[in-house]
Design an enzyme around this catalytic site. Sequence first.
Site, PDB file in Angstrom:
ATOM      1  CG  ASP A 186      -1.164  -2.192   1.907  1.00 14.83           C
ATOM      2  OD1 ASP A 186      -0.818  -0.733   1.950  1.00 14.83           O
ATOM      3  OD2 ASP A 186      -1.993  -2.400   1.232  1.00 14.83           O
TER       4      ASP A 186
ATOM      5  CG  HIS B  13      -2.313   0.466  -1.102  1.00  9.32           C
ATOM      6  ND1 HIS B  13      -2.984  -0.203  -0.188  1.00  9.32           N
ATOM      7  CD2 HIS B  13      -3.099   1.336  -1.757  1.00  9.32           C
ATOM      8  CE1 HIS B  13      -4.291   0.409  -0.563  1.00  9.32           C
ATOM      9  NE2 HIS B  13      -4.066   1.320  -1.358  1.00  9.32           N
TER      10      HIS B  13
END
Length: 382
Positions: free
Chosen positions: A312, A341
């Site tokens: 992420d 993300h």
Amino acid sequence: MGVITAIFLTVVFIGCILVYMKAFFNENENKKLIELHYKPSALAAHVISRCTRLAEFSPLWWASNKHLQTLLTFFIPKPEVEFERQFLQLKDKGILALDWLKSTKKLKKRAPIVIVLPGLTGDAYSVSRTCQGAEERGMRCVVFNKRGHGDSPLTTPKLQSFGDPLDFRQVVKYLCAKYPEASITAIGYSAGSALLASYLGEYGSSTYLTSAVCISPGYDSEALFENGCSQPYHFILLYNLKKLLCKHASALSSVLDISSAMACNTLLEFEEKVYCKMYGFMDMHQYWDKNNPNRDIDEISIPILCINSLDDPICDKELIPFDLFTSLPNFLLAATAKGGHCGFIDSLSTGPTWADKTAFDYLVAVLDFLEQDDKNYRIKGK
């Protein structure tokens, strides 16, 4: 020129072949097993046996990069779904918008409800894939828009802060009264998951929700804001917040210095000059004490699934409290190697992503477990 062109095309062709071969031979690598972190329990065993997607995640072979996974969500076409907007008046005379998915199916009054909480400045359109997934599972879907979000008017000089659950509490109570026979669940994305976690922790066993899913949560928002996130995400998030502030400048000018807020260069500075000041906190330490979603995280009493990608680019894996998931029986973490993300894109279809489908697998599995548990309890009571 013809020879040069031919050489150029040959190089491009060979390059494409090499890229394809690399992706082909790395296909199994992309299908990496998902790290599951949990405390063994009857619930965990039931969920894992029912949610087969928790075994692996296969991102698009050409888009396994964390930035592609994150940014593609803005460019892949959304499904054609319709919403019906409802304005709900709050106790302080403020209003917020609830966007109900117009289902093509006739739902019973006791059909499970899923509340979808979009990201930082997201709206119903941004989570339309999720809403389509809800319809496919026979669930009644409603999108929660914070005050002034989702192109709704702001009638009070107040925006909802990062972890203030009071408005969401009123929405949940309203849904309980409107559909008293229905089980209520929730799915939060990014900042929406922070609000959801804040609500679950603050209200503990009286949340009126049966289960929840947090997708790409940041857990420790104070650390996240202080460390900042990489570009271009920092610029995009700050730009969208300033755009929202500018839209509601007239309603907020009595409580904020709009010019000063618009001059902010970081998310942390914006949070301090807008939300910290708006809520009357003395400093950011006091602000995060009341708004950090992990402040009461160990008080969460309902089953909850968190889905995080270890690559992420916004919510760093260092912020994931792995120990928490192995110490509390109602927590389950699915950590993928790739996914970016709120990406988790496994196809270019307009339908739900892998994370969306996994979220609904989990909600349905928990509802089934609770129903079976209730039946067993009633049988023993006879």
